[in-house]
Design a protein around this motif. Structure first.
Motif, PDB file in Angstrom:
ATOM      1  N   UNK A   1      18.060  -3.318  11.635  1.00  0.00           N
ATOM      2  CA  UNK A   1      18.743  -2.699  10.489  1.00  0.00           C
ATOM      3  C   UNK A   1      19.056  -1.237  10.813  1.00  0.00           C
TER       4      UNK A   1
ATOM      5  N   UNK B   1      11.019   5.320  -0.928  1.00  0.00           N
ATOM      6  CA  UNK B   1      10.059   5.013   0.120  1.00  0.00           C
ATOM      7  C   UNK B   1       9.615   3.554   0.056  1.00  0.00           C
TER       8      UNK B   1
ATOM      9  N   UNK C   1      11.925  -3.181   3.024  1.00  0.00           N
ATOM     10  CA  UNK C   1      12.995  -3.617   3.928  1.00  0.00           C
ATOM     11  C   UNK C   1      12.485  -3.739   5.355  1.00  0.00           C
ATOM     12  N   UNK C   2      11.634  -2.816   5.765  1.00  0.00           N
ATOM     13  CA  UNK C   2      11.100  -2.891   7.126  1.00  0.00           C
ATOM     14  C   UNK C   2      10.218  -4.131   7.298  1.00  0.00           C
TER      15      UNK C   2
ATOM     16  N   UNK D   1      16.418   8.170   7.360  1.00  0.00           N
ATOM     17  CA  UNK D   1      16.390   7.198   6.248  1.00  0.00           C
ATOM     18  C   UNK D   1      15.090   6.410   6.244  1.00  0.00           C
ATOM     19  N   UNK D   2      14.416   6.371   7.375  1.00  0.00           N
ATOM     20  CA  UNK D   2      13.109   5.706   7.438  1.00  0.00           C
ATOM     21  C   UNK D   2      13.158   4.278   7.948  1.00  0.00           C
ATOM     22  N   UNK D   3      14.351   3.780   8.302  1.00  0.00           N
ATOM     23  CA  UNK D   3      14.447   2.368   8.685  1.00  0.00           C
ATOM     24  C   UNK D   3      13.889   2.092  10.086  1.00  0.00           C
TER      25      UNK D   3
ATOM     26  N   UNK E   1       8.132   5.372   9.470  1.00  0.00           N
ATOM     27  CA  UNK E   1       7.828   6.686   8.898  1.00  0.00           C
ATOM     28  C   UNK E   1       7.697   7.753   9.977  1.00  0.00           C
TER      29      UNK E   1
ATOM     30  N   UNK F   1       4.171  -7.597  12.744  1.00  0.00           N
ATOM     31  CA  UNK F   1       4.728  -7.776  14.091  1.00  0.00           C
ATOM     32  C   UNK F   1       3.886  -8.755  14.909  1.00  0.00           C
TER      33      UNK F   1
ATOM     34  N   UNK G   1      12.292   1.239   1.327  1.00  0.00           N
ATOM     35  CA  UNK G   1      12.377   1.222   2.796  1.00  0.00           C
ATOM     36  C   UNK G   1      11.195   0.441   3.381  1.00  0.00           C
ATOM     37  N   UNK G   2      10.010   0.644   2.809  1.00  0.00           N
ATOM     38  CA  UNK G   2       8.827  -0.088   3.301  1.00  0.00           C
ATOM     39  C   UNK G   2       9.045  -1.598   3.191  1.00  0.00           C
TER      40      UNK G   2
ATOM     41  N   UNK H   1       0.833  -1.214   0.000  1.00  0.00           N
ATOM     42  CA  UNK H   1       0.000   0.000   0.000  1.00  0.00           C
ATOM     43  C   UNK H   1       0.865   1.260   0.000  1.00  0.00           C
ATOM     44  N   UNK H   2       0.270   2.353  -0.402  1.00  0.00           N
ATOM     45  CA  UNK H   2       1.012   3.618  -0.492  1.00  0.00           C
ATOM     46  C   UNK H   2       0.706   4.503   0.717  1.00  0.00           C
TER      47      UNK H   2
ATOM     48  N   UNK I   1       9.305  -8.027  19.330  1.00  0.00           N
ATOM     49  CA  UNK I   1       8.693  -7.168  18.294  1.00  0.00           C
ATOM     50  C   UNK I   1       7.914  -6.012  18.925  1.00  0.00           C
ATOM     51  N   UNK I   2       7.280  -6.286  20.063  1.00  0.00           N
ATOM     52  CA  UNK I   2       6.585  -5.213  20.788  1.00  0.00           C
ATOM     53  C   UNK I   2       7.586  -4.153  21.250  1.00  0.00           C
TER      54      UNK I   2
ATOM     55  N   UNK J   1      11.035   8.812  11.085  1.00  0.00           N
ATOM     56  CA  UNK J   1      11.663   9.626  10.036  1.00  0.00           C
ATOM     57  C   UNK J   1      11.137  11.068  10.093  1.00  0.00           C
TER      58      UNK J   1
ATOM     59  N   UNK K   1       0.454   1.297   5.494  1.00  0.00           N
ATOM     60  CA  UNK K   1       1.770   0.674   5.732  1.00  0.00           C
ATOM     61  C   UNK K   1       1.952   0.396   7.225  1.00  0.00           C
TER      62      UNK K   1
ATOM     63  N   UNK L   1       0.344   6.073   4.194  1.00  0.00           N
ATOM     64  CA  UNK L   1       1.143   5.809   5.402  1.00  0.00           C
ATOM     65  C   UNK L   1       0.405   4.949   6.429  1.00  0.00           C
TER      66      UNK L   1
ATOM     67  N   UNK M   1      10.961  -7.277   9.823  1.00  0.00           N
ATOM     68  CA  UNK M   1      10.015  -7.800  10.818  1.00  0.00           C
ATOM     69  C   UNK M   1       9.765  -9.289  10.580  1.00  0.00           C
TER      70      UNK M   1
END
Lengths: 417, 378
Positions: B79, A384, A390-391, B109-111, B114, A346, A387-388, A332-333, B364-365, B117, A338, A335, A395
């Motif tokens: 990361x 973006x 990778x996150x 960088x957003x890692x 959001x 998680x 990064x999404x 999804x785009x 994770x929490x 960031x 996401x 925020x 997880x």
């Protein structure tokens, strides 16, 4: 007062409207109804409205306002059942008996009741310190007063049970309340104290029924005490003797049944995770204390297998519904979408973190590895989106794999430039 | 990368009875998101490179002191943290501001999500604005002090046009430059460098809105909440809250002393600028003392705001475990007798909590909670 009544009527009407679809409702909706009922000045008929929700509430375990009645019966939580599920001689207590006994205690000691009510006024069922402190004052006094009390005047009308039932139920309640402070202390301790556990069991050695109830409560509240309980009650040389051997087998059967019923019931989300973790801790302890009892060990292994199967199924459903479907359609785009996807991912890992301990199988790893392609950064991704991905990869697959993906993507970008 | 690095590093034994002599030895707090790295600090290592002090994740006594690659032997960093460690490993000087700046660049960088960031980007913009504001305030001080004898109206009044203000500023710089034996350009550069130092504590009447005074207000409010908790909870959580309140009180006493000293310096701009030109490191050390003193308290306050993740009891235990040790050097800084603080009693830490059957908490929490802390940090 008229306003209060009108408010209550309006809220009851709202609750009824919500209640129509509650059995299959989302967790959030159920929690909303419970909060509304808890906020009513006089719960009255509203209590019956949440009755169908009790199995879901047992999983969701919402934080609820403490009251004298709720505090008094917290120690009995693992053995309280709906009136329709209660059977004479079983290690359970019908829920309908509790308000009746609470009213009786409050009438017998209004001073302490008022004082405890004031102490817990702003607390919830999550405030363990308050529960230990206020319960420490309430439980022993309630045990001693109820032990000597006749059936409440409204017993038959409120519960449809006999005076003999009252005696049996009251004895179980008194037993639980008598030992509640010690159990609460063991629950808070790093490790249970063998001497305290032995002492509690010895006090009920003369009555197998009472010992069965006490063992059931102990196994539920302090699962790490299970191997000690088994050792104290199973050995032929045990001072607790035959009563203990009979009681422990009955209690183990009861808790294994309860675990199977709870874990095999349909569940949404991961609200039941703390219960699953507790159940696994109990199974581990029971297993380690049953090496010389092949029948019991086989029974525990069977429960473990059933819980494992239920968890695998639940995990697959969670993964498919929450992640795989989204990945198939592209990330999804928005925020908030996401963020929701990350929360779902998680939840899945939290569930897996606990559930994999049941049988230490690599089932979960295999399931997660199967989605790796959808998570790796792809050629056309902007910053973006990369990064999404990778996150999500971090997880679901772990930081090492996500770091590798990041380095690969950077290498590819450098080569492209 | 992390697994390979971890495999080549032998973890030393944890250091017991650690009491740093200086703030630099204690290190600056690093906003990692990996739960096992909660409370980690960065400090200069023996070879001039960077090393980390990390509270014993097992919940036992002592802390680990490891070079940056040693972190990978201790845990599996996120990361975000791998990037942050790589970024910090190249640093030579360590101050809370340097670590904060590096951490914001990585968070941007957003890692860490959001929200983190956006917070990092906003914080960088706020810092830049604060630096400009400090520069302006220092200039106002300079103008007012150089014009004091002439009886001119105070600079910076609302009705004053920017052209007039600029003219007065140029005149003030031109007037002080010969005294300092510097060119006007060098004096202007000196003011900009000083503004960089004052970014966190502010100058003059607008100082209260700056970062450190804001944290001081937050710690003061937290102390009140902790005192109330300790009063109403006569148990382990009350003891934790009392220790937090007690340490907050001592920290507040100290930080008020060094903050007042740093705020007093611009009252004599000529002396301040001379100090900067002659002994910049000494002056920088004095002006950054408040930042060192509050370093680590921001996270403790934010933990209380996110207590619903773990519950208040566990959060209080975590907050108490993160109370920054006050190095011996603080007595010299403040020149006031400091009370002895209650001994820290190690309690269950986050790692044991993640495995504890009594909770539903998982790694994770805690990572999500730690990312939330980044998104809340101003």
């Amino acid at each position: 007062m008229t306003t209060a009544l009108t408010d209550t009527s309006v809220r009851l009407a709202e609750i009824r409207a919500l209640n129509r679809h509650l059995v299959s409702a989302q967790d959030a909706k159920i929690l909303k109804v419970v909060a509304m009922v808890d906020a009513l000045p006089d719960r009255g008929a509203a209590d019956s409205l949440i009755a169908p929700l009790r199995p879901r509430l047992a999983q969701l375990r919402p934080s609820r306002p403490l009251s004298v009645t709720r505090l008094m019966f917290i120690p009995l939580d693992p053995v309280v059942v709906q009136a329709t599920d209660w059977r004479r001689g079983a290690l359970t207590i019908p829920r309908t008996a509790l308000p009746c006994l609470a009213r009786q205690f409050i009438a017998l000691d209004p001073t302490l009741s008022d004082s405890v009510a004031a102490e817990v006024a702003d607390a919830t069922t999550d405030d363990l310190g308050v529960i230990r402190r206020a319960g420490g004052r309430l439980w022993p006094r309630a045990a001693s007063l109820l032990a000597a009390a006749p059936p409440p005047a409204d017993w038959a009308a409120a519960t449809s049970l006999t005076a003999a039932d009252h005696r049996a139920i009251r004895d179980s309640v008194v037993l639980a309340l008598t030992h509640a402070p010690a159990i609460a202390h063991q629950l808070a301790a790093e490790r249970p104290d063998p001497e305290t556990i032995a002492d509690m069991l010895k006090q009920t050695a003369a009555t197998p029924e009472a010992m069965g109830m006490l063992i059931t409560l102990l196994l539920h509240w302090v699962p790490t005490a299970a191997s000690q309980v088994l050792e104290l009650t199973s050995a032929h040389s045990s001072p607790i003797g035959l009563a203990g051997r009979t009681a422990i087998e009955k209690a183990v059967e009861h808790v294994l049944d309860a675990i199977e019923t709870e874990q095999e019931a349909p569940q949404t989300g991961i609200a039941g995770l703390p219960r699953l973790r507790r159940s696994i801790a109990l199974l581990d302890e029971l297993e380690s204390g049953s090496a010389d009892r092949p029948m019991r060990a086989a029974r525990i292994a069977a429960t473990r297998a059933r819980v494992d199967a239920a968890c695998r199924g639940r995990f697959q459903t969670l993964l498919k519904d929450s992640v795989v479907g989204h990945l198939a359609q592209g990330l999804p785009v928005a925020p908030e979408d996401i963020v929701n996807l990350e929360v779902a991912a998680r939840d899945i890992r939290s569930f897996e973190h606990v559930a994999r301990r049941i049988n230490r199988s690599d089932h979960y790893d295999r399931q997660l590895r199967a989605i790796v392609t959808g998570l790796a950064p792809q050629g056309g991704d902007d910053q973006q989106l990369r990064v999404d991905r990778l996150r999500l990869a971090e997880i679901l697959l772990g930081p090492e794999q996500a770091m590798q993906m990041l380095m690969d993507a950077e290498k590819a970008a450098a080569a492209g430039a | 990368m992390s697994a390979q690095l971890g495999a080549t590093f032998t973890l030393p034994k944890p250091v017991l009875g650690y009491h740093p002599g200086t703030f630099l030895e204690r290190g600056a707090s690093v906003p990692f998101t990996t739960p096992q790295l909660n409370g980690a600090r960065a400090r200069p290592g023996p070879r001039g490179d960077l090393e980390f002090t990390i509270p014993n994740p097992s919940g036992g006594r002592g802390l680990y002191i490891v070079p940056w690659e040693g972190v990978f032997a201790l845990c599996r960093p996120t990361v975000h943290d791998c990037r942050l460690i790589a970024s910090l490993s190249g640093l030579r000087g360590v101050t809370p501001m340097v670590i904060r700046s590096a951490a914001r660049i990585i968070a941007a960088e957003g890692l860490a999500g959001r929200a983190a960031r956006s917070a990092a980007e906003a914080a960088m913009a706020i810092d830049e604005k604060a630096r400009m504001m400090a520069n302006f305030q220092l200039l106002l001080e300079l103008v007012n002090q150089t014009e004091a004898a002439s009886g001119a109206a105070p600079a910076g009044a609302a009705q004053e046009t920017s052209i007039v203000m600029e003219h007065r500023a140029r005149r003030a710089v031109a007037k002080i430059a010969p005294d300092l034996r510097r060119s006007t350009e060098e004096v202007a550069a000196c003011l900009e460098e000083l503004a960089g130092l004052y970014t966190n504590i502010g100058v003059g009447r607008l100082a209260a809105g700056s970062r450190v005074p804001r944290i001081v207000a937050d710690v003061s409010a937290l102390r009140e909440v902790m005192l109330e908790w300790a009063r109403t909870h006569p148990d382990d959580t009350g003891a934790d809250a009392a220790r937090i309140a007690e340490s907050a009180e001592v920290t507040l006493t100290c930080v008020r002393v060094v903050l007042a000293e740093a705020h007093a310096l611009p009252r004599d701009m000529r002396a301040l600028m001379r100090l900067w030109l002659e002994a910049p490191q000494d002056l920088a050390a004095r002006i950054t003392r408040p930042d060192w003193l509050v370093d680590g308290w921001e996270r403790i306050g934010l933990l209380w705001q996110t207590a619903e993740t773990l519950g208040r009891e566990a959060t209080l235990a975590e907050m108490a475990s993160l109370i920054p040790v006050l190095p011996k050097e603080v007595a010299d800084w403040c020149r006031i007798p400091l009370p002895g603080l209650s001994e820290s009693v190690p309690r269950r830490r986050m790692v044991s909590m993640m495995e504890d059957w009594r909770t539903g908490v998982t790694p994770y929490d805690l990572i999500a909670r730690n990312e939330q802390l980044l998104s809340m940090a101003p």
